[in-house]
Write an enzyme that holds these catalytic residues in place. Structure first.
Site, PDB file in Angstrom:
ATOM      1  N   ALA A   9       0.856  -1.191   0.000  1.00 56.05           N
ATOM      2  CA  ALA A   9       0.000   0.000   0.000  1.00 56.05           C
ATOM      3  C   ALA A   9       0.886   1.233   0.000  1.00 56.05           C
ATOM      4  CB  ALA A   9      -0.903  -0.006   1.225  1.00 56.05           C
ATOM      5  N   SER A  11       1.132   5.332   0.032  1.00 53.79           N
ATOM      6  CA  SER A  11       0.425   6.585   0.315  1.00 53.79           C
ATOM      7  C   SER A  11       1.032   7.760  -0.439  1.00 53.79           C
ATOM      8  CB  SER A  11       0.484   6.872   1.815  1.00 53.79           C
ATOM      9  OG  SER A  11       1.825   7.133   2.206  1.00 53.79           O
ATOM     10  N   GLY A  12       2.173   7.548  -1.052  1.00 54.07           N
ATOM     11  CA  GLY A  12       2.899   8.647  -1.669  1.00 54.07           C
ATOM     12  C   GLY A  12       3.947   9.240  -0.756  1.00 54.07           C
ATOM     13  N   SER A  16       5.949   4.290   3.219  1.00 53.25           N
ATOM     14  CA  SER A  16       5.451   3.199   2.377  1.00 53.25           C
ATOM     15  C   SER A  16       6.395   2.926   1.213  1.00 53.25           C
ATOM     16  CB  SER A  16       4.041   3.510   1.873  1.00 53.25           C
ATOM     17  OG  SER A  16       4.001   4.720   1.157  1.00 53.25           O
ATOM     18  N   CYS A  96     -10.707   4.099   9.972  1.00 57.31           N
ATOM     19  CA  CYS A  96     -10.371   3.784   8.579  1.00 57.31           C
ATOM     20  C   CYS A  96      -9.611   2.461   8.498  1.00 57.31           C
ATOM     21  CB  CYS A  96      -9.547   4.918   7.982  1.00 57.31           C
ATOM     22  SG  CYS A  96      -9.289   4.779   6.204  1.00 57.31           S
ATOM     23  N   GLY A 120       3.408   0.966   5.328  1.00 59.21           N
ATOM     24  CA  GLY A 120       4.483   1.743   5.942  1.00 59.21           C
ATOM     25  C   GLY A 120       4.246   2.098   7.391  1.00 59.21           C
ATOM     26  N   CYS A 192      -6.982  13.432   7.348  1.00 60.43           N
ATOM     27  CA  CYS A 192      -6.654  13.612   5.935  1.00 60.43           C
ATOM     28  C   CYS A 192      -7.721  14.373   5.167  1.00 60.43           C
ATOM     29  CB  CYS A 192      -6.384  12.265   5.275  1.00 60.43           C
ATOM     30  SG  CYS A 192      -7.830  11.182   5.132  1.00 60.43           S
TER      31      CYS A 192
END
Length: 355
Positions: A9, A11-12, A16, A96, A120, A192
């Site tokens: 996964a 996240s940018g 991660s 989440c 991450g 977020c």
């Protein structure tokens, strides 16, 4: 023999990205994926997606963006609004992980023949005779185990947290070594989907809530001592915005949206020794007939405090703290540990000082 397949996964962010590097070095056949969750988000926005795609291109692994915006809106954002309307202070990040990210990503991995999911997160896994244990991250300042308390115990063997045994500076150093574009990227903070951190404005703009509904301000005995501007403008422990007229500072003790009341009192009254939890999740079998010594985190950044965990039926529990805890807040998570091991936890329903 074919390399084991794993989904990572992305996240940018740097954590991660380094998780992907470490998984690749361990011999996994990787696939990168990002969940598109919310427009104008602090996490997984268009720039983050571009950064994640570039990381995958450098590692020469396939990459896909999956649209989970509607699921995120229903399960996380709408629940966030409903919690505030009920007089509670929500924790959408833990929710989440509980209701969306991990289940969705593991399911997506299975569709692609991957039974392992890497993220991450700063947490560790340890195989024990009793099963897979979830431990705090090695870097105490970055430990994210608090947000993982609600994961199903059965999911743990399928998870990998490659950076969990590392410190943040080492993660960034490894990213620089591999010339990743995210090596110096700042960490995302706060909620977020509330980019500016102003949850009250979000409740107005997104849900159309009216924050200005004047009601009674009462003391701990229920006596009316004034009026407030609207329950949604307050959280437990708050001092600002309560008006004057008192010789001692006042703090919000509790919110009652049904009666449209804000209960206030002294700072001493903020400290309570019992917390009552609901919708609990435990990552290992616990005897309901026994009392369990634990340390408890009542917020992500709070210090673990010693207490005793008493399990109840129907997914409930009671925590008895050795010392009073300040501003135990309904809607937040109370997360229990024994040493470094995370036992699980639950959502705070209420708190009190028994007579």
């Amino acid at each position: 023999m074919a390399a084991p397949k794993a989904l990572v996964a992305l996240s940018g962010g740097v954590d991660s990205a380094v998780a992907a590097i470490l998984m690749q070095e361990q011999g996994y056949d990787l696939m990168g994926v990002t969940l598109r969750l919310w427009p104008k988000s602090r996490c997984c926005d268009e720039k983050d997606i571009e950064d994640a795609a570039e990381v995958c291109a450098r590692l020469q692994i396939p990459y896909q963006v999956l649209d989970y915006r509607e699921s995120f809106r229903q399960q996380i954002v709408d629940a966030f609004v409903a919690e505030y309307q009920a007089g509670r202070t929500p924790n959408p990040c833990a929710r989440c992980n509980q209701f969306l990210k991990f289940d969705a990503l593991l399911e997506e991995g299975k569709k692609r023949g991957a039974n392992i999911l890497a993220t991450g997160h700063y947490a560790r896994l340890l195989e024990m005779e009793s099963g897979t244990a979830l431990l705090r991250g090695e870097d105490a300042s970055k430990d994210q185990s608090y947000f993982l308390f609600a994961l199903g115990a059965g999911l743990l063997p399928q998870l990998r947290f490659p950076v969990g045994a590392m410190h943040k500076d080492a993660v960034r150093a490894l990213a620089r070594k591999h010339a990743l574009p995210v090596a110096t990227k700042q960490d995302s903070q706060d909620i977020c989907f509330v980019p500016d951190g102003d949850y009250r404005r979000f409740l107005v703009d997104y849900a159309g809530l009216d924050l200005e509904q004047e009601g009674e301000m009462v003391d701990s005995s229920g006596q009316v001592i004034g009026h407030h501007s609207g329950v949604l403008n307050f959280t437990v422990g708050q001092r600002k915005g309560l008006g004057g007229g008192s010789g001692q500072p006042r703090y919000v003790l509790a919110l009652d949206p049904v009666r449209n009341q804000v209960r206030v009192g002294s700072e001493k009254e903020l400290y309570q020794t019992r917390a009552y939890l609901q919708d609990c999740n435990w990552l290992m079998p616990l005897d309901i007939s026994q009392e369990h010594p634990v340390t408890v985190k009542l917020r992500y950044r709070s210090r673990p405090e010693p207490g005793v965990l008493c399990l109840k039926d129907h997914g409930r529990a009671e925590i008895r703290f050795h010392e009073g805890q300040r501003a135990i807040t309904p809607g937040q998570a109370a997360v229990c540990y024994v040493g470094e091991r995370l036992l699980g936890g639950g959502w705070i329903r209420t708190a009190e000082n028994p007579a």
